[in-house]
Design a protein around this motif. Sequence first.
Motif, PDB file in Angstrom:
ATOM      1  N   UNK A   1       0.743  -1.132   0.076  1.00  0.00           N
ATOM      2  CA  UNK A   1       0.081   0.054  -0.210  1.00  0.00           C
ATOM      3  C   UNK A   1       0.898   1.233  -0.281  1.00  0.00           C
ATOM      4  N   UNK A   2       0.799   2.127  -0.876  1.00  0.00           N
ATOM      5  CA  UNK A   2       1.335   3.400  -0.913  1.00  0.00           C
ATOM      6  C   UNK A   2       0.470   4.492  -0.839  1.00  0.00           C
ATOM      7  N   UNK A   3      -0.766   4.180  -1.040  1.00  0.00           N
ATOM      8  CA  UNK A   3      -1.628   5.397  -0.880  1.00  0.00           C
ATOM      9  C   UNK A   3      -3.104   4.766  -0.096  1.00  0.00           C
ATOM     10  N   UNK A   4      -3.022   4.772   1.224  1.00  0.00           N
ATOM     11  CA  UNK A   4      -4.349   4.218   1.955  1.00  0.00           C
ATOM     12  C   UNK A   4      -5.789   4.819   1.391  1.00  0.00           C
ATOM     13  N   UNK A   5      -5.619   6.111   0.737  1.00  0.00           N
ATOM     14  CA  UNK A   5      -6.945   6.503   0.373  1.00  0.00           C
ATOM     15  C   UNK A   5      -7.036   6.369  -1.109  1.00  0.00           C
TER      16      UNK A   5
ATOM     17  N   UNK B   1      -9.354   1.076  -4.860  1.00  0.00           N
ATOM     18  CA  UNK B   1      -9.507  -0.263  -4.291  1.00  0.00           C
ATOM     19  C   UNK B   1      -8.664  -1.303  -5.385  1.00  0.00           C
ATOM     20  N   UNK B   2      -7.971  -2.389  -4.797  1.00  0.00           N
ATOM     21  CA  UNK B   2      -7.233  -3.298  -5.529  1.00  0.00           C
ATOM     22  C   UNK B   2      -8.034  -4.542  -5.557  1.00  0.00           C
ATOM     23  N   UNK B   3      -7.788  -5.217  -6.504  1.00  0.00           N
ATOM     24  CA  UNK B   3      -8.534  -6.601  -6.526  1.00  0.00           C
ATOM     25  C   UNK B   3      -8.259  -7.319  -5.684  1.00  0.00           C
ATOM     26  N   UNK B   4      -7.138  -7.145  -4.732  1.00  0.00           N
ATOM     27  CA  UNK B   4      -6.755  -8.047  -3.739  1.00  0.00           C
ATOM     28  C   UNK B   4      -7.707  -7.623  -2.395  1.00  0.00           C
TER      29      UNK B   4
ATOM     30  N   UNK C   1      -2.796   0.022  -3.378  1.00  0.00           N
ATOM     31  CA  UNK C   1      -1.753  -0.935  -3.843  1.00  0.00           C
ATOM     32  C   UNK C   1      -1.055  -0.162  -4.996  1.00  0.00           C
ATOM     33  N   UNK C   2       0.344  -0.578  -4.951  1.00  0.00           N
ATOM     34  CA  UNK C   2       1.098  -0.179  -6.138  1.00  0.00           C
ATOM     35  C   UNK C   2       0.221  -0.676  -7.687  1.00  0.00           C
ATOM     36  N   UNK C   3      -0.070  -1.735  -7.807  1.00  0.00           N
ATOM     37  CA  UNK C   3      -0.757  -2.276  -8.687  1.00  0.00           C
ATOM     38  C   UNK C   3      -2.239  -1.903  -8.909  1.00  0.00           C
TER      39      UNK C   3
ATOM     40  N   UNK D   1      -0.864  -0.503 -12.395  1.00  0.00           N
ATOM     41  CA  UNK D   1      -1.047  -1.657 -13.335  1.00  0.00           C
ATOM     42  C   UNK D   1      -1.592  -1.272 -14.533  1.00  0.00           C
ATOM     43  N   UNK D   2      -1.544  -1.702 -15.854  1.00  0.00           N
ATOM     44  CA  UNK D   2      -2.028  -1.328 -17.044  1.00  0.00           C
ATOM     45  C   UNK D   2      -3.461  -1.252 -16.866  1.00  0.00           C
ATOM     46  N   UNK D   3      -4.104  -2.034 -16.680  1.00  0.00           N
ATOM     47  CA  UNK D   3      -5.609  -1.997 -16.148  1.00  0.00           C
ATOM     48  C   UNK D   3      -6.267  -0.768 -15.312  1.00  0.00           C
ATOM     49  N   UNK D   4      -5.429  -0.551 -14.197  1.00  0.00           N
ATOM     50  CA  UNK D   4      -5.707   0.388 -13.404  1.00  0.00           C
ATOM     51  C   UNK D   4      -5.305   1.644 -14.144  1.00  0.00           C
ATOM     52  N   UNK D   5      -4.238   1.913 -14.906  1.00  0.00           N
ATOM     53  CA  UNK D   5      -3.985   3.206 -15.605  1.00  0.00           C
ATOM     54  C   UNK D   5      -5.119   3.331 -16.670  1.00  0.00           C
TER      55      UNK D   5
END
Length: 393
Positions: A251-255, A258-261, A266-268, A272-276
Amino acid sequence: MRPTGPTPRAETFPVNTPAAAQVFTTVLTQGPLARLEVARRVGLSPAAVTKAVRPLIEAGYLVEDVAEESRPALGRPAHLVRVDGGRALFAGVKVTGGEVIGVLTDLCCRIRVARHLPLPDRAPKAVLASIAELVHDLLAAADGLRAPVLGLGVAVSGDVDRAEGTVRYSPFLDWRDVPLAELATTTTGLPVTVDNDVRALTVAEQWFGAGAGLSDFAVVTVGAGIGCGLVVHGRVVAGAHGVAGEIGHVTVDPAGPRCHCGNHGCVEAIAGEAAIARQIQEATGVELVDAAQALTMAREGVPGAREVYARAGEAIGRGIATVANLLGPERVIISGEGLAAYDLFAEHIRAAFTAAAFGSAAECDVQTRPLPFEEWARGAAATAIQSFVRADT
């Protein structure tokens, strides 16, 4: 079903001691080397090195050459020991969500043949059939190279137990507890090593790439996911539960999003490409943005698009700083298909890394290595070479 075609040759490595494997590995990854230099690097006596080298030369895995620069000199010429790369071949397969990529490498992990095959179905049975077809093609190509194929490596994303050869969980394939090594061995007739794709790429970098000769380094991959392979004290680290190096879920930004995990920021989830693509879609109002379109929009200066990549770079930089702060690696190698956008977030990666790295950790050598997908398959072949040489891995 086992493919018809050339029959793989059963062969075992001609040494069975850790010292001999260490000598061979040192020559393979750092050679050619004089015997005295091999002894110095592995911490053995010259006599022990000579004992280890002899059966390897007799079996054709090592050869000894007179060093060119020593030929004109008076006295006894220096002899360098090197690996005969053409002595054996290894197959490597990278399984993605949409295709399987296969390569045939020599013993020095140089790609000799590459093949791609579409993957219409992600079910284990269908993937195995595709792997069998691809390996059949590679074995046929090996006939012209006049060397035996001695192993197959398969690289899959997700939680992979290399020791058991089991894919515990692969989100991209939607697999759970698939005994892939056993199934692929039955299907192809080859000894099979199965590993996580990022760890396999890390093995290739450790033995044959930018990590050769380094005791401690990391490989960070950016693309569909954010992965990390770790080498600590000369060994690739899997961790007690096989998930060491998952910086994509730091986690690099608690706010943050939401990540799929299930966590947030999270960084991803940011880089991640889908997140971008999703964030650019939200910022621009353009529907159905994919990774290629996101990249084009940012380079064309569409308002809001470049900012998304800047944020992604910051997240990746913080993730790399976390690795540097925890482990203090000599080098971090950034790779993966996401490097196509490196010009958009490079300065942000560096700035965030420098700001978040503690003390001398900021001196870590951060390099970029753009690699095509064939290199991921080469990583799989590297794990097969490693398993062949070192039975303890």
